[in-house]
Design a protein around this motif. Structure first.
Motif, mmCIF file in Angstrom:
data_model
loop_
_atom_site.group_PDB
_atom_site.id
_atom_site.type_symbol
_atom_site.label_atom_id
_atom_site.label_comp_id
_atom_site.label_asym_id
_atom_site.label_seq_id
_atom_site.Cartn_x
_atom_site.Cartn_y
_atom_site.Cartn_z
ATOM 1 N N SER A 96 25.154 3.946 101.937
ATOM 2 C CA SER A 96 25.948 2.727 101.904
ATOM 3 C C SER A 96 26.054 2.320 100.442
ATOM 4 N N LEU A 97 27.273 2.177 99.971
ATOM 5 C CA LEU A 97 27.501 1.913 98.563
ATOM 6 C C LEU A 97 27.920 0.453 98.399
ATOM 7 N N ASN A 98 27.157 -0.269 97.596
ATOM 8 C CA ASN A 98 27.465 -1.682 97.390
ATOM 9 C C ASN A 98 28.596 -1.846 96.366
ATOM 10 N N THR A 99 28.935 -3.072 96.083
ATOM 11 C CA THR A 99 30.028 -3.413 95.168
ATOM 12 C C THR A 99 29.914 -2.695 93.827
ATOM 13 N N ASN A 100 31.066 -2.316 93.278
ATOM 14 C CA ASN A 100 31.131 -1.794 91.916
ATOM 15 C C ASN A 100 30.077 -0.730 91.626
ATOM 16 N N SER A 101 30.048 0.297 92.444
ATOM 17 C CA SER A 101 29.016 1.320 92.331
ATOM 18 C C SER A 101 29.649 2.702 92.382
ATOM 19 N N GLU A 102 28.906 3.680 91.932
ATOM 20 C CA GLU A 102 29.419 5.051 91.948
ATOM 21 C C GLU A 102 28.280 6.043 92.133
ATOM 22 N N ILE A 103 28.531 7.045 92.982
ATOM 23 C CA ILE A 103 27.555 8.131 93.123
ATOM 24 C C ILE A 103 28.253 9.475 92.972
ATOM 25 N N ALA A 104 27.481 10.470 92.556
ATOM 26 C CA ALA A 104 27.963 11.848 92.531
ATOM 27 C C ALA A 104 27.019 12.641 93.413
ATOM 28 N N VAL A 105 27.579 13.364 94.365
ATOM 29 C CA VAL A 105 26.769 14.100 95.328
ATOM 30 C C VAL A 105 26.824 15.575 94.998
#
Lengths: 197, 316
Positions: free
Chosen positions: B125-134
């Motif tokens: 679950s990604l909150n506001t203004n966030s970024e992930i690389a999988v």
């Protein structure tokens, strides 16, 4: 048969589901040879088919009362003897249920409790269910947001609900108890299962 | 001929039907089957009512902003990489490299919350203004939290550890649920909701490996040892309220609350009076609605709000 309305389902969720466990244990202590699941299912049937629930001030007591009268009927019908003589049973009137913790729980704690009971499920199933139940997204929207099929979401819903029936009602026996089918009557699949076979 | 099911079977059936009805109107044929089943035995109807109750949404749907930013799916990169072989721009090279590495990126905008199911059954679950690389490989599941905050619900797999890295901090789990926060100018925070995780900072010599159990929070400052503290269950719930689009406060000051809201929208809450800014606030608010929050605060503290463009002022 009229399906219970969403409004009624919510009412049951808020007012009866949280007390199911204490009603069950009250019954368990006072009866034997009666199938508690049967009584509880009948109790929900009664509450779901009431014309209106607006006048019910104390849903917990009302539900308990319904369960007792169902238990008495069953006991008479099945000619099994409750552990407590029937007269006592009747006189007992309203069960003095253990005081339940005030239901002033806020929605965060409710969410937390719900999540705890769903801990056994795979993350995706749990997430899908919470999106439906807590966020109120439709099953279709859940499927879209998660990029899975509508059929899968439906399966997840059934699985989660099945688990909650166990945890809320029977104290987390996870379906390990199998109630015995009545003698001489084989449990026969319903139309639906036939259909699937 | 009546057919009597065991209560287990009744519950199984009831759960299936409740889920089906919840999905939408049934075809007439199935509706008839359901009607017959419900009428056959009161217990069927009762179990069905019970199952429906457990599935009924507890709240009205939130007026949440669900903005869809299409994930840059891997297929895009494949096509891009294939066709553009001759005219590789810088972006093309970068994308191609990402595809080659098997990387997928997901980001959210201000006020947006997103749930991302991953191929192994884990959910982020990604909150506001966030970024992930999988970056998943055969022997590990690697995720970089580029910025922001994410909750990881990890599917159990002993042979493929799940690793989240943000800056110098690395969190490793097998099957668990934990939240990682990497906000600007703040130490990285890890909150474990379930299970145990291992936290380390390979490059930082003063930071030994620590094991963090559920209901504990670790703070990893730039160049000091990682600190772990127990957290009350209720607080874990409050901290994770963002997943349902909410911000939960329990005795935070108005200034702190205003800072929280700034993470979710462009509209900033401004409080000049230090006495007001120090008032304590408790409650559950919609994270993308700072105006609603300011108005609620104004009512309970007998204050006024002035709203201009992107500025919400709370004054006496």
């Amino acid at each position: 048969m009229k399906l219970p309305s969403t409004h009624r389902a919510r009412w049951l969720a808020r007012n009866v589901v949280p007390h199911e466990q204490s009603i069950r244990s009250w019954l368990r202590r006072r009866t034997h040879d009666l199938d508690i699941d049967d009584i509880i299912q009948e109790m929900y049937a009664r509450l779901a088919s009431l014309e209106s629930v607006d006048d019910i001030r104390n849903p917990r007591q009302y539900a308990a009362q319904a369960a007792i009268s169902i238990a008495l009927n069953l006991a008479r019908h099945a000619r099994v003897v409750p552990m407590v003589p029937i007269s006592d049973f009747e006189e007992a009137g309203l069960p003095s249920l253990e005081p339940s913790p005030e239901r002033a729980v806020n929605s965060q704690e409710e969410l937390r409790a719900l999540e705890n009971s769903l801990q056994e499920l795979p993350p995706l199933c749990r997430t899908a269910f919470l999106m439906r139940r807590v966020e109120g997204l439709s099953q279709k929207d859940v499927a879209e947001k998660l990029g899975i099929s509508v059929k899968t979401v439906e399966k997840y819903m059934a699985r989660s609900v099945r688990l909650l029936i166990e945890t809320y009602g029977r104290g987390g026996t996870s379906g390990a108890q199998v109630s015995k089918p009545l003698e001489g009557q084989d449990a026969v699949a319903t139309d639906r299962t036939k259909l699937l076979r | 001929m009546t057919t009597r099911l065991s209560s287990e079977q009744v519950y199984d059936e009831a759960a299936h039907w409740a889920a089906r009805v919840d999905a939408g109107p049934l075809p007439a044929e199935d509706q008839a089957i359901l009607d017959r089943w419900l009428a056959a035995d009161t217990r069927h109807f009762g179990a069905f009512a019970q199952a429906s109750a457990l599935l009924a949404p507890v709240h009205e749907p939130l007026p949440m902003r669900v903005k869809e930013t299409a994930p840059p799916s891997r297929r895009h990169f494949v096509i891009g990489g294939g066709i553009a072989a001759g005219l590789l721009t810088f972006v093309g090279i970068r994308n191609y490299a990402r595809w080659f590495l098997g990387e997928e990126r997901y980001r959210t905008q201000l006020g947006e919350m997103r749930v991302i199911p991953l191929s192994d059954g884990s959910v982020v679950s990604l909150n506001t203004n966030s970024e992930i690389a999988v970056r998943y490989t055969a022997d590990q599941r690697f995720i970089e939290l580029v910025r922001g905050e994410a909750l990881f619900d990890v599917a159990k797999n002993k042979h493929r550890p799940f690793i989240v890295r943000t800056g110098a901090t690395q969190v490793r789990a097998v099957g668990t649920s934990f939240n990682v926060k990497a906000l600007p100018n703040q130490p990285v925070q890890v909150l474990v909701r379930e299970g145990v995780v291992e936290i380390k900072r390979p490059g930082v010599s003063v930071a030994p490996v620590i094991m963090l159990a559920s209901n504990n929070r670790a703070t990893a400052p730039q160049d000091a040892p990682i600190e772990a503290k127990p957290v009350e269950t209720a607080e874990v719930g409050r901290e994770l309220a963002w997943r349902v689009g909410r911000l939960a406060f329990h005795g935070e000051t108005l200034a702190e609350a205003a800072e929280q809201f700034a993470r979710y929208s462009d509209a900033h809450i401004q409080i000049d009076d230090p006495e007001i800014a120090n008032q304590k606030v408790t409650g559950l608010f919609v994270s993308t609605d700072p105006v609603g929050f300011a108005n609620a605060v104004a009512v309970s503290f007998d204050l006024r709000t002035e709203i201009t463009n992107n500025q919400i002022k709370i004054t006496r």
